[in-house]
Design a protein around this motif. Structure first.
Motif, PDB file in Angstrom:
ATOM      1  N   ALA A  92       0.834 -36.753 -17.641  1.00 18.27           N
ATOM      2  CA  ALA A  92      -0.562 -36.275 -18.349  1.00 18.27           C
ATOM      3  C   ALA A  92      -1.581 -35.050 -18.556  1.00 18.27           C
ATOM      4  O   ALA A  92      -1.685 -34.040 -19.269  1.00 18.27           O
ATOM      5  N   ALA A  93      -1.870 -34.869 -16.425  1.00 22.52           N
ATOM      6  CA  ALA A  93      -1.649 -34.112 -16.270  1.00 22.52           C
ATOM      7  C   ALA A  93      -0.978 -32.090 -16.494  1.00 22.52           C
ATOM      8  O   ALA A  93      -2.018 -31.279 -17.169  1.00 22.52           O
ATOM      9  N   ILE A  94       0.157 -32.606 -17.459  1.00 23.39           N
ATOM     10  CA  ILE A  94       0.814 -31.212 -17.443  1.00 23.39           C
ATOM     11  C   ILE A  94       0.543 -31.327 -19.023  1.00 23.39           C
ATOM     12  O   ILE A  94       0.115 -30.399 -18.996  1.00 23.39           O
ATOM     13  N   THR A  95       0.351 -32.280 -19.638  1.00 23.34           N
ATOM     14  CA  THR A  95       0.579 -32.199 -21.543  1.00 23.34           C
ATOM     15  C   THR A  95      -0.813 -31.477 -21.247  1.00 23.34           C
ATOM     16  O   THR A  95      -0.949 -31.184 -22.513  1.00 23.34           O
ATOM     17  N   GLN A  96      -1.398 -31.557 -20.223  1.00 23.64           N
ATOM     18  CA  GLN A  96      -3.265 -31.490 -20.626  1.00 23.64           C
ATOM     19  C   GLN A  96      -3.755 -29.884 -19.805  1.00 23.64           C
ATOM     20  O   GLN A  96      -4.562 -29.608 -20.152  1.00 23.64           O
ATOM     21  N   ALA A  97      -2.500 -29.324 -19.697  1.00 20.57           N
ATOM     22  CA  ALA A  97      -2.684 -27.943 -18.902  1.00 20.57           C
ATOM     23  C   ALA A  97      -3.327 -26.999 -19.430  1.00 20.57           C
ATOM     24  O   ALA A  97      -2.686 -26.776 -20.673  1.00 20.57           O
ATOM     25  N   ARG A  98      -4.059 -26.546 -18.910  1.00 23.96           N
ATOM     26  CA  ARG A  98      -4.262 -24.947 -19.558  1.00 23.96           C
ATOM     27  C   ARG A  98      -4.428 -23.389 -19.822  1.00 23.96           C
ATOM     28  O   ARG A  98      -3.927 -23.638 -18.175  1.00 23.96           O
ATOM     29  N   ARG A  99      -4.144 -22.954 -20.300  1.00 27.20           N
ATOM     30  CA  ARG A  99      -3.480 -21.030 -19.948  1.00 27.20           C
ATOM     31  C   ARG A  99      -5.326 -20.514 -19.416  1.00 27.20           C
ATOM     32  O   ARG A  99      -5.912 -20.760 -20.011  1.00 27.20           O
ATOM     33  N   VAL A 100      -4.809 -19.925 -18.290  1.00 29.57           N
ATOM     34  CA  VAL A 100      -6.164 -19.519 -17.821  1.00 29.57           C
ATOM     35  C   VAL A 100      -5.465 -17.570 -17.363  1.00 29.57           C
ATOM     36  O   VAL A 100      -4.781 -18.214 -16.777  1.00 29.57           O
ATOM     37  N   PRO A 101      -6.393 -16.954 -17.558  1.00 29.85           N
ATOM     38  CA  PRO A 101      -6.011 -15.825 -17.025  1.00 29.85           C
ATOM     39  C   PRO A 101      -5.738 -15.459 -15.776  1.00 29.85           C
ATOM     40  O   PRO A 101      -6.144 -16.218 -14.729  1.00 29.85           O
ATOM     41  N   SER A 102      -4.433 -15.080 -15.884  1.00 29.74           N
ATOM     42  CA  SER A 102      -3.600 -14.722 -14.583  1.00 29.74           C
ATOM     43  C   SER A 102      -5.236 -13.821 -13.441  1.00 29.74           C
ATOM     44  O   SER A 102      -5.489 -12.618 -14.289  1.00 29.74           O
ATOM     45  N   PRO A 103      -5.246 -13.754 -12.226  1.00 29.22           N
ATOM     46  CA  PRO A 103      -6.310 -12.599 -11.027  1.00 29.22           C
ATOM     47  C   PRO A 103      -5.794 -11.532 -11.304  1.00 29.22           C
ATOM     48  O   PRO A 103      -7.227 -10.502 -11.640  1.00 29.22           O
ATOM     49  N   ASP A 104      -4.427 -10.909 -11.725  1.00 30.63           N
ATOM     50  CA  ASP A 104      -4.122  -9.988 -12.250  1.00 30.63           C
ATOM     51  C   ASP A 104      -3.863  -9.129 -13.184  1.00 30.63           C
ATOM     52  O   ASP A 104      -2.511  -8.181 -13.571  1.00 30.63           O
ATOM     53  N   ALA A 105      -4.371 -10.074 -14.272  1.00 28.66           N
ATOM     54  CA  ALA A 105      -4.114  -9.858 -15.859  1.00 28.66           C
ATOM     55  C   ALA A 105      -4.321  -8.558 -15.768  1.00 28.66           C
ATOM     56  O   ALA A 105      -2.845  -8.491 -17.172  1.00 28.66           O
ATOM     57  N   ASP A 106      -4.534  -7.817 -15.780  1.00 28.51           N
ATOM     58  CA  ASP A 106      -4.986  -6.464 -15.980  1.00 28.51           C
ATOM     59  C   ASP A 106      -4.455  -5.113 -15.308  1.00 28.51           C
ATOM     60  O   ASP A 106      -4.447  -3.891 -15.364  1.00 28.51           O
ATOM     61  N   GLN A 107      -3.599  -6.193 -13.722  1.00 30.94           N
ATOM     62  CA  GLN A 107      -2.942  -4.874 -13.893  1.00 30.94           C
ATOM     63  C   GLN A 107      -0.799  -5.299 -14.044  1.00 30.94           C
ATOM     64  O   GLN A 107      -0.556  -6.307 -14.278  1.00 30.94           O
ATOM     65  N   HIS A 108      -0.405  -3.852 -14.285  1.00 35.18           N
ATOM     66  CA  HIS A 108       0.603  -4.127 -14.941  1.00 35.18           C
ATOM     67  C   HIS A 108       1.759  -3.436 -14.425  1.00 35.18           C
ATOM     68  O   HIS A 108       1.187  -2.061 -13.393  1.00 35.18           O
ATOM     69  N   LEU A 109       3.232  -2.812 -13.953  1.00 27.05           N
ATOM     70  CA  LEU A 109       3.821  -2.469 -13.970  1.00 27.05           C
ATOM     71  C   LEU A 109       3.704  -0.640 -13.687  1.00 27.05           C
ATOM     72  O   LEU A 109       4.361  -0.863 -15.260  1.00 27.05           O
ATOM     73  N   THR A 110       3.723  -0.190 -13.585  1.00 28.37           N
ATOM     74  CA  THR A 110       3.475   1.453 -14.348  1.00 28.37           C
ATOM     75  C   THR A 110       5.553   1.729 -13.932  1.00 28.37           C
ATOM     76  O   THR A 110       5.266   1.517 -12.802  1.00 28.37           O
ATOM     77  N   LEU A 111       5.261   3.039 -14.182  1.00 31.44           N
ATOM     78  CA  LEU A 111       6.508   3.802 -14.144  1.00 31.44           C
ATOM     79  C   LEU A 111       6.322   5.332 -13.659  1.00 31.44           C
ATOM     80  O   LEU A 111       6.956   6.184 -13.261  1.00 31.44           O
ATOM     81  N   ASP A 112       4.731   5.461 -13.388  1.00 25.09           N
ATOM     82  CA  ASP A 112       4.175   6.422 -13.159  1.00 25.09           C
ATOM     83  C   ASP A 112       5.107   7.308 -11.896  1.00 25.09           C
ATOM     84  O   ASP A 112       5.445   8.284 -11.798  1.00 25.09           O
ATOM     85  N   GLU A 113       5.179   6.102 -10.662  1.00 17.15           N
ATOM     86  CA  GLU A 113       5.527   6.379  -9.293  1.00 17.15           C
ATOM     87  C   GLU A 113       6.861   7.259  -9.674  1.00 17.15           C
ATOM     88  O   GLU A 113       7.899   7.871  -9.731  1.00 17.15           O
ATOM     89  N   LEU A 114       7.869   6.062 -10.408  1.00 22.69           N
ATOM     90  CA  LEU A 114       8.989   5.931 -10.702  1.00 22.69           C
ATOM     91  C   LEU A 114       8.924   7.724 -11.449  1.00 22.69           C
ATOM     92  O   LEU A 114      10.485   7.878 -10.840  1.00 22.69           O
ATOM     93  N   LEU A 115       8.440   7.980 -12.433  1.00 24.18           N
ATOM     94  CA  LEU A 115       9.023   8.919 -13.554  1.00 24.18           C
ATOM     95  C   LEU A 115       8.586  10.681 -12.531  1.00 24.18           C
ATOM     96  O   LEU A 115       9.028  11.254 -12.788  1.00 24.18           O
TER      97      LEU A 115
END
Length: 651
Positions: A518-541
């Protein structure tokens, strides 16, 4: 356990040209005996040999031996003239006496033809003759073939016209594949066919060489290809697509360690994300998709069994929500954005769920975790809600590939070589994919553009985590072409509350009926702590730009050294296990596709083993090596070979 020897006869021809040809020759011998009895008596015997090639309707022996009774008037010149005249009348060709052994009562006759009329015995003519026999054996005695030749007198293609009554028998795909396999088994090279049943024609051509690797092309979305997810190319250069709007909305990708399964699945994730669609991933191994956890539009990579169950249930709830919108709010399927739900290592996931359920099953709960019912519902119904499932597993799974779930996994891709049992489960034919070379990562069998299985080379899609370490310019360039133009879906995690949470307390702060399910079926989505951080290719580029400048001679700056970040250390994979059993001795006419045989000290895989229609008692064997070399063997049916077969447990 070593697979049992299959006691099956060599493949039978579609029509039986060899039997028909033999009957025509026997009839000629009978006619000769009948014509010679008045001259030589009832005991006359006729033996024919050296049959002329490519003369089927009116067979012509190159030598006729006549054995006659002692009372025959062989001393009379008119007797010999009557003999040759009778033979010529029955065969339709002039004959002359090669030799006459009066003491042994034998006469040998040969055709009386000029040097110009002697049959061409060049290698090309011999190969054309054999091809004629094979084609007529398979497609009827009235079939006709036109041949194309390479510069070295190698046969490169065969254009065939066959009778309409044969076309009816070739409507079945299995029949056509059987013909293709026999051609490969009896003629030099590896052959593939294309058919025009309506016009009773077929074209056989030598298979082209595959490239060893195909870089994943840059994403360029148009209205025409928006819902076509590419993953590989066939030997004809056709792109293998997963068509999300077809009747095959869900897919299955299989492959052992090192075959390229994860590479293909990474490419699928990036194709969805590159279209700015959401991607949800269940990663039971926890590290296979580590490199895309921060890839834009990859919303969740679930690694614990609880999170994986919650993710699947969330997809089920989303499907139900979208159905309600269609039913009550007038929504249309095209109003929904596609969602990829990828469940990798599904066999491992199922085992982990079963173990979790055995520990957390509550009183009155079903014996099987309800999440599997949700998986079945998604497979049957999620297409209308634009939710697309993709399963990954190391081997075809009998439990998954049965019933309704299997029927809804229409888009399939098997990486590496399959056992006959796995091929039957995956492609419903025990020989498809059983001879794929093992030393070429990414090579496998996929649902082709025509909906039929085809050998294909998967796109090479680099793992961003490993590229960050290797800094290979080519891999960086591939990732640059796959990187999403925008981030439209932010990452989240699942919050699963325990039994002390206020959610499970009544108004008097006393626990209500809490269960882990029941706890799993009631699980809620919550923003990841690093939701605004994304893998960027700048350094690789930047590294890529430096590499390009260095290659052009514009700078002498050294290439950047690989980084030694501890968290980027590669996980070493075990070598691919050898799934073949112990050596056993098998006669040549019991070989089957997928068997390993020893050729010059190397184990090669049998692609086809068929009875040679031109040489009675001979078996033609087409083989293929792990490096994609190919060759042929000709053995007598009772020759014994050392063979290794895939164990039944390997798939």
């Amino acid at each position: 356990m070593v697979g049992a020897v299959a006691c099956v006869a060599p493949p039978l021809a579609v029509v039986g040209f060899a039997q028909w040809r033999g009957a025509k020759r026997r009839q000629l011998r009978s006619d000769l005996v009948e014509g010679l009895v008045p001259l030589m008596g009832i005991g006359v015997e006729v033996r024919c040999s050296r049959w002329a090639k490519r003369e089927y309707i009116h067979p012509r022996p190159g030598r006729i031996e006549v054995r006659y009774a002692a009372a025959s008037r062989d001393w009379d010149p008119k007797w010999m003239q009557q003999l040759t005249a009778t033979v010529e009348a029955r065969v339709g060709v002039d004959y002359k006496v090669e030799k006459h052994q009066s003491a042994r009562k034998r006469v040998y006759l040969i055709p009386d033809i000029s040097e110009e009329e002697i049959t061409d015995d060049s290698p090309r003519a011999a190969l054309a003759y054999k091809a004629d026999v094979v084609i007529r054996e398979l497609l009827g005695k009235e079939s006709s073939a036109t041949y194309s030749w390479g510069e070295d007198d190698s046969l490169s293609s065969i254009q065939v016209e066959f009778p309409n009554e044969i076309a009816v028998k070739l409507v079945s795909r299995m029949k056509r594949q059987s013909v293709e396999r026999v051609v490969t088994g009896t003629l030099p090279g590896r052959w593939r066919s294309s058919w025009d049943i309506e016009n009773s024609t077929a074209n056989f051509r030598l298979r082209t060489e595959f490239p060893a690797a195909v870089p994943h092309p840059k994403i360029n979305v148009t209205d025409e290809n928006r819902y076509l997810i590419p993953s590989a190319v066939t030997e004809d250069g056709d792109t293998v697509f997963w068509d999300l709007r077809s009747t095959d909305p869900h897919g299955l990708t299989t492959g052992r360690t090192g075959t390229g399964k994860t590479v293909v699945l990474l490419g699928t994730c990036m194709e969805f994300a590159g279209r700015n669609w959401a991607v949800w991933v269940a990663d039971p191994k926890r590290v296979e998709f580590l490199g895309i956890r921060k890839w834009p539009n990859v919303q969740v990579v679930a690694t614990t069994v609880e999170d994986q169950i919650a993710m699947i249930w969330d997809a089920f709830e989303l499907m139900e929500h979208r159905y309600r919108l269609i039913e009550t709010a007038g929504a249309d399927e095209d109003d929904f954005e596609p969602l990829l739900v990828l469940a990798d290592e599904y066999t491992e996931f199922r085992s982990a769920v079963n173990a979790w359920w055995s520990e957390n099953k509550h009183k009155g709960a079903p014996s099987k975790c309800p999440i599997f019912n949700a998986v079945g519902s998604l497979a049957r119904l999620a297409r209308k809600a634009r939710i697309h499932l993709r399963f990954g597993m190391q081997r075809p799974d009998a439990e998954l590939l049965s019933g309704e779930v299997r029927d809804n996994l229409g888009d399939r891709h098997s990486l590496g070589r399959l056992s006959p049992q796995g091929a039957q489960m995956m492609w419903e034919a025990a020989y498809i994919g059983t001879s794929v070379p093992r030393k070429i990562p990414g090579r496998g069998t996929a649902t082709g553009p025509d909906g039929q299985p085809a050998e294909a080379q998967a796109y090479w899609t680099p793992d961003p985590r490993k590229v960050a370490r290797s800094r290979k310019a080519g891999d960086i360039e591939i990732l640059e072409g796959l990187y999403p133009t925008s981030t439209t879906h932010k990452r989240f995690t699942y919050e699963i509350e325990d039994e002390d949470s206020p959610t499970w307390l009544d108004d008097n702060d006393k626990p209500t009926l809490y269960t882990p399910w029941a706890a799993i079926t009631q699980a809620r989505r919550v923003p990841s702590p690093d939701a605004d951080q994304h893998l960027t290719l700048d350094e690789l580029l930047d590294d890529l730009s430096s590499a390009r400048e260095a290659a052009a001679g514009e700078t002498s700056a050294p290439a950047p050294e690989p980084r030694e970040d501890r968290h980027l250390q590669l996980v070493r994979e075990d070598e691919e296990p050898d799934d073949y059993g112990l050596v056993q001795t098998v006669c040549a006419d019991r070989l089957r596709p997928g068997d390993l045989i020893d050729v010059d000290g190397d184990w090669v895989v049998v692609e086809e083993a068929v009875a040679d229609p031109d040489e009675e008692g001979m078996i033609s064997i087409a083989w293929r090596s792990d490096d994609d070399d190919a060759g042929e063997l000709a053995l007598t049916a009772d020759d014994m070979l050392e063979v290794r077969r895939m164990t039944e447990e390997s798939d």
